[in-house]
Design an enzyme around this catalytic site. Structure first.
Site, PDB file in Angstrom:
ATOM      1  N   LYS A 111       0.808  -1.225   0.000  1.00 13.34           N
ATOM      2  CA  LYS A 111       0.000   0.000   0.000  1.00 13.34           C
ATOM      3  C   LYS A 111       0.835   1.267   0.000  1.00 13.34           C
ATOM      4  O   LYS A 111       0.465   2.291   0.568  1.00 13.34           O
ATOM      5  CB  LYS A 111      -0.978   0.006   1.191  1.00 13.34           C
ATOM      6  N   SER A 112       1.975   1.181  -0.688  1.00  8.69           N
ATOM      7  CA  SER A 112       2.878   2.330  -0.745  1.00  8.69           C
ATOM      8  C   SER A 112       2.925   2.989  -2.120  1.00  8.69           C
ATOM      9  O   SER A 112       3.669   3.950  -2.320  1.00  8.69           O
ATOM     10  CB  SER A 112       4.301   1.894  -0.355  1.00  8.69           C
ATOM     11  N   GLY A 113       2.161   2.466  -3.079  1.00  8.35           N
ATOM     12  CA  GLY A 113       2.180   3.013  -4.430  1.00  8.35           C
ATOM     13  C   GLY A 113       2.732   2.046  -5.458  1.00  8.35           C
ATOM     14  O   GLY A 113       3.123   2.447  -6.556  1.00  8.35           O
ATOM     15  N   TRP A 149       4.857 -10.699  -9.424  1.00 10.78           N
ATOM     16  CA  TRP A 149       5.455 -10.699  -8.090  1.00 10.78           C
ATOM     17  C   TRP A 149       6.385 -11.901  -7.934  1.00 10.78           C
ATOM     18  O   TRP A 149       5.978 -13.041  -8.121  1.00 10.78           O
ATOM     19  CB  TRP A 149       4.358 -10.759  -7.036  1.00 10.78           C
ATOM     20  N   HIS A 198       7.374  -7.496  -2.443  1.00 10.03           N
ATOM     21  CA  HIS A 198       7.232  -6.913  -1.105  1.00 10.03           C
ATOM     22  C   HIS A 198       8.260  -7.532  -0.148  1.00 10.03           C
ATOM     23  O   HIS A 198       8.241  -7.242   1.047  1.00 10.03           O
ATOM     24  CB  HIS A 198       5.836  -7.183  -0.529  1.00 10.03           C
ATOM     25  N   SER A 213      -4.496   2.786   4.594  1.00  7.22           N
ATOM     26  CA  SER A 213      -4.791   2.073   3.354  1.00  7.22           C
ATOM     27  C   SER A 213      -4.725   0.560   3.554  1.00  7.22           C
ATOM     28  O   SER A 213      -5.582  -0.184   3.051  1.00  7.22           O
ATOM     29  CB  SER A 213      -3.798   2.502   2.271  1.00  7.22           C
ATOM     30  N   PHE A 248      -4.401   8.880 -11.210  1.00  7.49           N
ATOM     31  CA  PHE A 248      -5.117   7.990 -10.294  1.00  7.49           C
ATOM     32  C   PHE A 248      -6.519   7.689 -10.823  1.00  7.49           C
ATOM     33  O   PHE A 248      -6.979   6.539 -10.776  1.00  7.49           O
ATOM     34  CB  PHE A 248      -5.198   8.601  -8.891  1.00  7.49           C
TER      35      PHE A 248
END
Length: 294
Positions: free
Chosen positions: A46-48, A79, A102, A135, A227
């Site tokens: 959830k960091s962009g 991923w 991640h 978020s 966005f």
């Protein structure tokens, strides 16, 4: 702690949702045969991440939106640690290949220390952790592969303790941004930069990739990476994900995308406590966080 889909995988001292990961897929992620032309997007959830995936897609296609409107982003920039990575990797013949992760640096870092891994271009994406927490809390309501938290205070406690899936935000950011790599081998981009100066951010990333854009190509990138544009794009907004993994009745993957949305959730006491934890955990971090002054 269990998710609505069952257990979680513990790997390298970090919890991962079993709906997306297996012990085997996590082990394979640490041994990916990198190529020196690869580009790797690294972030805490959830960091962009999705935003950066889209920016890269548009830059590498010189502003042509065809790919971003016909291929899901998880296939364009798969991923490393997900169980389906191996089959998507086989299809990723185009260079440069774009991958996403991640994983914390203590797990993936060793694979990026020696060639060709050491030549991989890494883009680390960060965001104000208070906005990340809000978020991520909403995402836990939507994602059935993550544990369900009844209240935001309960979630915030786990966030600050580093006991959520994907581990501690503080450790993740400090770890990756302290990695010693050759000059120009790691680019740090803040979510706030993407939100407040999208054109400037795209210019920064295209320069890093040595992929200069003509004016019309840049204009197309800005248009399709806004966005609002991403929120309407089914290849980006995760509306194609099966309801077994995301309960779309609980909300949307791309919610507000606003800088400073944490102010709608945090009490004054929570904000003060968060600041004290942040200051103690991040005092040796080399990054300047512009959002602290906003």
């Amino acid at each position: 702690c269990r998710t609505r889909l069952g257990h979680m995988e513990s790997f390298g001292g970090v919890l991962f949702p079993a709906g997306l990961h297996t012990q085997e897929s996590l082990r394979l992620a640490l041994n990916v045969p990198f190529q020196e032309t690869d580009v790797l997007v690294v972030s805490y959830p959830k960091s962009g991440t999705t935003w950066m995936q889209e920016i890269l897609t548009l830059i590498l296609s010189r502003g042509d939106p065809h790919l971003s409107h016909t291929v899901p982003n998880w296939a364009r920039a798969p991923w490393l640690e997900h169980h389906y990575f191996a089959e998507l990797q086989e299809a990723a013949l185009k260079q440069p290949r774009v991958f996403t992760t991640h994983l914390p640096v203590h797990l993936l870092g060793p694979a990026l220390q020696e060639p060709p891994g050491s030549r991989v271009k890494i883009i680390y994406v960060s965001r104000n952790p208070k906005d990340v927490a809000v978020s991520f809390y909403h995402f836990h309501q939507l994602a059935t592969f993550l544990p369900e938290f009844r209240t935001f205070p309960e979630f915030l406690h786990h966030f600050l303790e580093g006991t959520l899936c994907y581990g501690s935000w503080f450790d993740h950011v400090k770890g990756w941004t302290s990695v010693r790599r050759a000059p120009g081998a790691l680019l740090h981009v803040a979510y706030e930069q993407m939100s407040l100066d999208l054109r400037g951010t795209i210019q920064k990333v295209s320069s890093y990739l040595q992929r200069p854009l003509a004016e019309d190509e840049m204009n197309s990138c800005v248009k399709h990476c806004s966005f609002s544009s991403m929120k309407e794009n089914k290849m980006v907004n995760y509306s194609l994900v099966a309801k077994e993994l995301m309960d779309h009745s609980k909300g949307s993957f791309m919610r507000k995308g606003k800088v400073g949305d944490w102010k709608t959730m945090f009490t004054e006491e929570q904000d003060e406590y968060f600041k004290s934890i942040f200051e103690s955990k991040m005092e040796n971090c080399a990054l300047d966080f512009v959002w602290e002054e906003q």
